[in-house]
Design a protein around this motif. Sequence first.
Motif, short mmCIF file in Angstrom:
data_model
loop_
_atom_site.label_atom_id
_atom_site.label_comp_id
_atom_site.label_asym_id
_atom_site.label_seq_id
_atom_site.Cartn_x
_atom_site.Cartn_y
_atom_site.Cartn_z
N GLN A 1 0.76 -1.00 -0.06
CA GLN A 1 -0.13 0.10 -0.02
C GLN A 1 0.88 1.22 0.06
OE1 GLN A 1 -2.90 0.17 3.39
NE2 GLN A 1 -3.82 2.05 2.51
N LEU A 2 1.78 1.10 0.82
CA LEU A 2 2.93 2.45 0.87
C LEU A 2 3.55 2.63 -0.51
CD1 LEU A 2 4.24 1.87 4.35
CD2 LEU A 2 2.70 3.79 3.71
N GLN B 1 3.69 5.63 -5.92
CA GLN B 1 3.58 5.56 -7.40
C GLN B 1 2.49 6.37 -7.57
OE1 GLN B 1 2.67 1.17 -8.08
NE2 GLN B 1 4.36 1.01 -9.21
N ASP B 2 1.48 6.60 -6.99
CA ASP B 2 0.30 7.43 -7.23
C ASP B 2 0.94 9.02 -7.29
OD1 ASP B 2 -1.22 5.32 -7.66
OD2 ASP B 2 -2.25 5.82 -5.55
N PHE B 3 1.84 9.39 -6.37
CA PHE B 3 2.36 10.73 -6.19
C PHE B 3 3.70 10.95 -7.00
CE2 PHE B 3 -0.70 10.31 -2.65
CZ PHE B 3 -1.00 11.65 -2.71
N GLY C 1 -0.79 16.01 -0.33
CA GLY C 1 -1.51 14.96 0.23
C GLY C 1 -0.91 13.42 0.47
N ILE C 2 0.73 13.70 0.18
CA ILE C 2 1.28 12.34 0.27
C ILE C 2 1.31 11.96 1.55
CG2 ILE C 2 3.44 13.08 -0.13
CD1 ILE C 2 4.17 10.49 -1.32
N LEU C 3 1.74 12.88 2.39
CA LEU C 3 1.63 12.57 3.76
C LEU C 3 0.51 12.09 4.40
CD1 LEU C 3 4.26 15.49 5.26
CD2 LEU C 3 4.58 12.94 4.49
N ASP C 4 -0.65 12.99 4.15
CA ASP C 4 -1.96 12.43 4.54
C ASP C 4 -2.19 11.03 4.29
OD1 ASP C 4 -2.45 14.80 5.88
OD2 ASP C 4 -3.56 15.76 4.08
N ALA C 5 -1.93 10.61 3.01
CA ALA C 5 -2.08 9.27 2.63
C ALA C 5 -1.16 7.96 3.35
CB ALA C 5 -1.94 9.33 1.03
N LEU D 1 -0.99 4.13 7.38
CA LEU D 1 -0.10 3.62 8.76
C LEU D 1 -1.36 3.38 9.95
CD1 LEU D 1 3.08 5.39 8.67
CD2 LEU D 1 2.83 3.28 8.08
N SER D 2 -2.38 4.24 9.97
CA SER D 2 -3.39 4.37 10.92
C SER D 2 -4.34 3.04 10.80
CB SER D 2 -4.18 5.60 10.98
OG SER D 2 -4.84 5.79 9.93
#
Length: 66
Positions: A33-34, A39-41, A49-53, A58-59
């Motif tokens: 997932q990480l 890849q998406d960013f 938004g990458i840090l939010d994703a 992780l949560s």
Amino acid sequence: MTCDIGLFLVPGADALVREVCAAEGIDPALLDQLLKIEQDFAGMLRRRGILDAIEEALSEKPDLSQ
């Protein structure tokens, strides 16, 4: 794993990743997932938004370090 990033295209890489994840107590699905988030960013000038994703990914997973 469903990643198409360099090393992960090498035959047998999936087994190696799973072995290392097991040794380190990391869920291979979380790593997948990480990498998908990365890849998406990738290629964006601003990766807003990458840090939010990453934080969301992780949560969602339980803490296995305890």
